[in-house]
Structure formats: C-alpha cells, structure tokens
Scaffold this active site. Structure first.
Site: not given
Ligand code: CP3
Length: 347
Positions: A26, A30, A39
């Site tokens: 991640r 953010r 964003r």
């Molecule tokens: O930097 C990186 O790792 C690449 C980007 C990335 C995102 N999501 C961007 C994202 C990666 C690799 C993921 C994977 C992801 N997404 C997983 C597996 C990794 C883990 O954390 O276990 C899962 C379960 C998700 C599903 C998901 N996406 C959730 C539960 C959420 C909301 C909670 C949160 O962490 O924000 C997201 C949203 C998300 N995915 C954001 C980002 C940057 C935040 C959204 C925003 O910018 O408003």
C-alpha cells in the site's frame, strides 16, 4: 532491458544480494500528500484507477518520494470481479461495496471469465506507461487478489470482520463455492499473464482474508486455486518472473504454501521469522514489520528494523511491513523505515 536496481528480483530468485531490498504494501496511496492531490484531480478512487496516465503517476510517486526498491501498479484487487461482470463502488470512509452479490448457482449466469485486454485494458495500459516512465530504475510489481479473498467480497458484498456470509456458503453450498472460485481463478490467470506481457516483473497474490479459514478449509477452498495461478505463471514465464504469495493470518498453512511453485512467501507480524524459515526452508521470505511500529519514535523504528533483519538474515529476504501501511502514518516515519533497511541491510 537491464534494470538499474534489480535487488528485489535477485532476492526473490534466491540469488546473492549486496543489500536487503525494501518496498511497502500500500505504498501507492493515502500516506502521501502528492497521492491525495492526484486523487483529488481524478475525482474518485475509481476514476483514478481507470485513468492510466494518473494511475501510472501515483505508481511512480513512492519510488521518487520514499526511495523504495520497487513500484507496485496502482489498482485494486476488486477490478477482477468488476471485469467478470460485478461492478463495485468505493464508499468514502467505508471501503468497497458491491451493489449486487453472487450467492447462488443462478447468480453465476451473469458472470463471465474476464478477458484481460477487453475488460482490464486500462490496468495493462497503466503498466505500459509506468514501464516507459520508470526508465528501468526499479522493477514493477503486478498483483491480484487470491480467489478466496475475491470470493469473500463477491458473496458478502462489502468488507466484514467475520465474512460470515461468505463462510456460510462454504458449508451450505460447497459446489457453488468451487464453481465461483474456479471462475475467479481462470479470470485471474488470464489477467496476471497479461500483466507480465505488459511489463510486470514480479507478481504478488494477496490472500488478505486467509486467516478466517480453518486449516482444513484453507486446504480445500484457497490453496488449490492459488496453486493453479502459481503453476500457470511459472509455466508461462519461468522464475524470470517470480511469484509472491501473501496469505494474511495463515500461519497454520506456511508449510503447504512453502511447497507451491512460487518464489517468495509474504509473512505478517504474527509469524515468527525463525520459525517461518524452518517451515519454508527453500523460498525467499518477505515481511513482516507491524505497521504500527511506524507510529513509534525514529529511534524505535530503527531498532525494530535491526531486530527484524537479524532474525530473517540478509539473503533470501525482502523487507516489508506485515500488511499495508496505515493511511495516517507520517511519511517521515516511512522514510525512516526504508532508510534503516538500506543502512542496516548492507551485506
Ligand atoms: O500501493 C499499493 O499497494 C498498490 C495499490 C493497492 C490498492 N489496493 C489501492 C487502494 C493494492 C495492492 C490494493 C490491494 C487490496 N485492495 C487488497 C489486498 C491488500 C490488503 O490490504 O489486504 C484489498 C483487501 C483491497 C480491497 C480494498 N480496497 C479495501 C478493503 C479498501 C478500503 C480500505 C482501504 O484500505 O482504503 C480499498 C480501497 C483502496 N485501494 C484505496 C487504495 C489507495 C483507498 C481508496 C482511496 O484512495 O480513497
């Protein structure tokens, strides 16, 4: 095309390195004000993720701003269900939501096996732009969710502490569960092969909800599908393109994960490095600092990093957190973590 910094790939393949490589799950997100600005410009998470030029821009930000040894393509694991015909929404402060869910054999009729170019072309295009703009400075990591974790979101329809709707289906309708898991698997294999063709240098599979299953359920409903993905990628691309399996919470399955055809196993902070080396003797390990360590002092962060590297050793090791970085982490603390690995991780 020679990479200027290929530490991550050499460590993944089990070759000697002169320093421990480091990146952060991640990292593209953010924690960085520069990410939040892009964003804002895009309007929403989904707009950002589906606009290749902007997705490429935020993918490269952590390389420039944090000094990590790899980029990871900016996307989400939930693009695969969407590509299969189940769209998601990202609700502010709440996370992902699927307005429709898939819970019966009949619901499966509306799903198809994703066609990578047609349904996920925007991610592939973002990968191609990143490769062009990175100019071979560091490798690019591609990724997808493990089929079981995707199954959780498609059946439950939203995040959950227990995923009891998803788990219920494993007991009440295992035939449905296996049919859906196989469709997700076939879609994911096509998608990941296309990511490699577009330029991804390493693939990570995120089984974020592995930890809610019993060891027996993990054997039945998760591992066989991850195995299919690893085998398909290794058959298509060899170990030139290493595969990492990160199964959060699946401490009980480390030995079995160690027998997959992947090159790297990701660990969370519940898994002891020394014990994990014994259970997984011939793969590279990745992890596993508690992301909460980054809330502590600079001195404490450095000391925890030294402790972690002492336990893992400096070869066959990729430094990372044990899960994604939390959004309210101070970027200076992140830089301290990365600098500490680069300093103390010298061989
Ligand atoms: O930097 C990186 O790792 C690449 C980007 C990335 C995102 N999501 C961007 C994202 C990666 C690799 C993921 C994977 C992801 N997404 C997983 C597996 C990794 C883990 O954390 O276990 C899962 C379960 C998700 C599903 C998901 N996406 C959730 C539960 C959420 C909301 C909670 C949160 O962490 O924000 C997201 C949203 C998300 N995915 C954001 C980002 C940057 C935040 C959204 C925003 O910018 O408003």
């Amino acid at each position: 095309m020679m990479l200027q910094n290929d530490l991550l790939l050499r460590a993944a393949r089990g070759e000697q390195v002169e320093r421990v490589p480091v990146w952060m799950m991640r990292q593209a997100g953010r924690i960085l004000a520069e990410y939040r600005a892009v964003r804002e410009k895009a309007g929403s998470f989904i707009q950002l993720a589906t606009t290749p030029e902007l997705a490429a821009e935020v993918t490269i930000q952590p390389v420039d701003l944090l000094g990590v040894d790899a980029a990871i393509i900016f996307s989400d694991i939930l693009v695969v269900p969407e590509a299969m015909g189940l769209p998601y929404e990202m609700v502010e402060q709440r996370g992902p939501v699927f307005p429709q869910t898939v819970r019966t054999m009949k619901d499966l009729d509306s799903l198809h096996i994703a066609d990578a170019e047609q349904d996920l072309g925007y991610v592939l295009e973002a990968i191609r732009i990143v490769k062009r703009d990175l100019q071979n400075r560091v490798p690019l990591i591609g990724f997808a969710g493990a089929p079981f974790t995707i199954f959780c979101y498609m059946t439950e329809g939203k995040g959950s502490k227990t995923f009891s709707v998803a788990k219920k289906l494993l007991y009440t309708d295992p035939a449905f569960a296996h049919t859906l898991l196989q469709k997700i698997t076939d879609s994911t294999i096509a998608y990941l092969k296309a990511q490699v063709t577009a330029g991804a240098n390493l693939i990570q599979i995120f089984d974020s909800w592995a930890g809610i299953l019993s060891p027996e359920q993990y054997q039945t409903f998760s591992l066989p599908y991850i195995k299919q993905i690893c085998d398909a990628l290794v058959e298509a691309h060899g170990i030139e393109i290493p595969v990492t399996v990160f199964a959060k919470g699946a401490f009980f399955a480390r030995q079995e994960i160690g027998t997959l055809s992947c090159s790297v196993v990701g660990l969370d902070w519940n898994m002891d490095p020394t014990e994990s080396r014994q259970l997984i003797p011939d793969k590279t390990l990745q992890g596993n600092l508690d992301p909460c360590v980054l809330y502590s002092s600079f001195e404490q962060i450095r000391s925890e990093v030294r402790n972690m590297i002492d336990k893992f050793g400096k070869q066959r090791y990729i430094a990372n957190l044990g899960h994604g970085v939390y959004p309210d982490t101070n970027p200076d603390k992140v830089r301290c973590f990365i600098e500490a690995v680069k300093e103390y991780g010298q061989v």
